[in-house]
Write a protein that holds these residues in place. Structure first.
Motif, PDB file in Angstrom:
ATOM      1  N   PRO A  31      -2.309   9.930 -10.273  1.00 26.88           N
ATOM      2  CA  PRO A  31      -1.731  10.244  -9.259  1.00 26.88           C
ATOM      3  C   PRO A  31      -0.480   8.662  -9.091  1.00 26.88           C
ATOM      4  O   PRO A  31      -1.153   7.921  -9.231  1.00 26.88           O
ATOM      5  N   ARG A  79       1.135   5.786  -6.224  1.00 25.65           N
ATOM      6  CA  ARG A  79       1.057   5.245  -5.493  1.00 25.65           C
ATOM      7  C   ARG A  79       2.224   6.119  -4.642  1.00 25.65           C
ATOM      8  O   ARG A  79       2.881   6.116  -5.177  1.00 25.65           O
ATOM      9  N   ASP A  80       1.667   7.063  -3.274  1.00 27.70           N
ATOM     10  CA  ASP A  80       2.707   6.834  -1.998  1.00 27.70           C
ATOM     11  C   ASP A  80       3.122   6.067  -1.064  1.00 27.70           C
ATOM     12  O   ASP A  80       3.952   6.161   0.114  1.00 27.70           O
ATOM     13  N   GLY A 101      -6.698   0.538  -1.364  1.00 21.55           N
ATOM     14  CA  GLY A 101      -5.088   0.521  -0.398  1.00 21.55           C
ATOM     15  C   GLY A 101      -5.449   1.372   0.837  1.00 21.55           C
ATOM     16  O   GLY A 101      -5.081   0.779   1.649  1.00 21.55           O
ATOM     17  N   ALA A 102      -5.759   2.210   1.137  1.00 22.44           N
ATOM     18  CA  ALA A 102      -5.483   3.159   2.434  1.00 22.44           C
ATOM     19  C   ALA A 102      -6.519   2.409   3.584  1.00 22.44           C
ATOM     20  O   ALA A 102      -6.351   2.298   4.938  1.00 22.44           O
ATOM     21  N   ALA A 154      -1.419  -2.550   3.732  1.00 22.42           N
ATOM     22  CA  ALA A 154      -0.557  -1.710   4.646  1.00 22.42           C
ATOM     23  C   ALA A 154       0.848  -1.419   5.157  1.00 22.42           C
ATOM     24  O   ALA A 154       1.572  -1.105   4.988  1.00 22.42           O
ATOM     25  N   ASP A 162      -0.542  -0.686  -8.393  1.00 24.04           N
ATOM     26  CA  ASP A 162      -1.375  -0.170  -7.813  1.00 24.04           C
ATOM     27  C   ASP A 162      -2.902  -0.545  -8.347  1.00 24.04           C
ATOM     28  O   ASP A 162      -3.947  -1.204  -8.224  1.00 24.04           O
ATOM     29  N   ALA A 213      -6.375   4.923 -10.785  1.00 26.97           N
ATOM     30  CA  ALA A 213      -5.081   5.363  -9.610  1.00 26.97           C
ATOM     31  C   ALA A 213      -6.065   6.103  -8.735  1.00 26.97           C
ATOM     32  O   ALA A 213      -5.108   5.001  -7.157  1.00 26.97           O
ATOM     33  N   GLN A 214      -6.699   6.776  -8.888  1.00 25.64           N
ATOM     34  CA  GLN A 214      -7.098   7.370  -7.367  1.00 25.64           C
ATOM     35  C   GLN A 214      -8.657   6.296  -6.567  1.00 25.64           C
ATOM     36  O   GLN A 214      -9.067   6.196  -5.332  1.00 25.64           O
ATOM     37  N   GLY A 249       1.884   4.927   0.970  1.00 24.24           N
ATOM     38  CA  GLY A 249       1.529   5.128   2.411  1.00 24.24           C
ATOM     39  C   GLY A 249       2.451   6.058   3.330  1.00 24.24           C
ATOM     40  O   GLY A 249       2.673   6.022   3.901  1.00 24.24           O
ATOM     41  N   HIS A 301      -5.873   3.591  -4.463  1.00 23.87           N
ATOM     42  CA  HIS A 301      -5.420   4.666  -3.666  1.00 23.87           C
ATOM     43  C   HIS A 301      -6.396   4.714  -2.377  1.00 23.87           C
ATOM     44  O   HIS A 301      -5.480   4.380  -1.160  1.00 23.87           O
ATOM     45  N   THR A 302      -8.176   4.433  -2.696  1.00 22.15           N
ATOM     46  CA  THR A 302      -8.882   4.651  -1.407  1.00 22.15           C
ATOM     47  C   THR A 302      -8.542   3.422  -1.014  1.00 22.15           C
ATOM     48  O   THR A 302      -8.661   3.195   0.405  1.00 22.15           O
TER      49      THR A 302
END
Length: 301
Positions: free
Chosen positions: A179, A181-182, A141-142, A148, A242, A134-135, A184, A138-139
């Motif tokens: 974690p 997904r937020d 995807g950012a 995004a 994600d 998940a981390q 973004g 996130h990295t």
């Protein structure tokens, strides 16, 4: 006869091409709609027969449902139908000290297997690696500007939009074993995460043996069956797509599966906090169902 036929089509115009380049999640979501249709028919006293991917010349035609015969609805089928109206995504931290009972996990696994998929509950040591996946997702995807931008459009649809992920349904930052997904949103995420810590959350991987579009459809049906069963048992949850969208994260999730399989979605379940969270909007039936003179055609989401 065609009067009792329901055709399910994928609406490719609604696919997010950068987030979902192969259409896996689009077809999986159509599988959820297919299972919901089957549950609704069963609750109305019908026995639906499904032909998946019935026409190789029409790849967007995902399924054809026929009502073979009427039969009395059982209490189990009625409970599944009621849970369709109750289930929703809850991204908040789950209540502490309230683990999901083993017998409930068995029911969830049986529900997935009945749909032709496998459900892999991750052991505590595997949850650590899911957190890494998940981390990593996130990295990656950012740093994907196009993906995004798609997520930004999906989370900023407007107050009257019939779909999307409103910022009020995305939980703010919290210390979790895995974690979430937020989207973004960062500080824009408007849902307080609550006071739990997610240590009693269960993480379930919906997997199939193969990895073809029909498997994605079946995985969606299994996801629906698992989620409705979880709802009848008082659980709430959230999907984790994600870790499937990002190839490296998906490969890590795949390495956790025994027996080996193709991960299609990760589900997170637990016991809810007391207050109901805001819910995401749902498109009205008039947006997705077209009634023709000879048959009813349903569009997947």
């Amino acid at each position: 006869m065609y009067d009792d036929v329901l055709d399910l089509y994928a609406d490719a115009d609604r696919r997010l091409p950068d987030v979902d380049p192969h259409g896996r999640l689009m077809i999986l979501s159509c599988g959820i709609a297919l299972h919901h249709a089957r549950v609704s028919l069963a609750a109305a006293g019908y026995e639906p027969a499904v032909d998946r991917m019935p026409d190789a010349g029409q790849p967007s035609l995902l399924a054809r449902i026929r009502d073979r015969r009427a039969r009395p609805a059982t209490e189990e089928r009625l409970a599944a139908y009621r849970s369709m109206r109750l289930r929703h995504t809850d991204r908040r931290l789950f209540a502490d000290g309230m683990p999901v009972p083993d017998e409930v996990l068995t029911q969830l696994r049986v529900a997935a297997e009945a749909e032709g998929a496998r459900l892999h509950p991750l052991q505590q040591q595997d949850v650590v690696y899911l957190g890494y996946a998940a981390q990593g997702a996130h990295t990656v995807g950012a740093h994907d500007a196009r993906a995004a931008a798609e997520l930004h459009r999906w989370t900023h649809r407007g107050a009257d939009a019939p779909d999307g992920v409103p910022v009020g349904t995305v939980a703010g930052a919290a210390d979790r074993p895995v974690p979430l997904r937020d989207f973004g949103l960062g500080d824009e995420a408007a849902l307080p995460p609550g006071t739990g810590d997610d240590t009693d959350a269960v993480y379930l991987v919906v997997a199939t043996v193969s990895d073809e579009p029909v498997d994605w459809l079946v995985a969606g049906e299994a996801t629906s069956a698992v989620w409705l069963t979880a709802t009848t048992q008082g659980l709430v949850g959230s999907p984790m797509s994600d870790v499937i969208e990002i190839p490296g994260a998906r490969a890590l999730v795949r390495s956790l599966l025994q027996p080996p399989g193709q991960p299609q979605l990760v589900l997170r379940f637990g016991l809810a906090q007391t207050a109901e969270p805001p819910v995401s909007p749902r498109r009205p039936a008039s947006d997705t169902v077209t009634v023709t003179e000879r048959r009813t055609i349903g569009e997947g989401v």
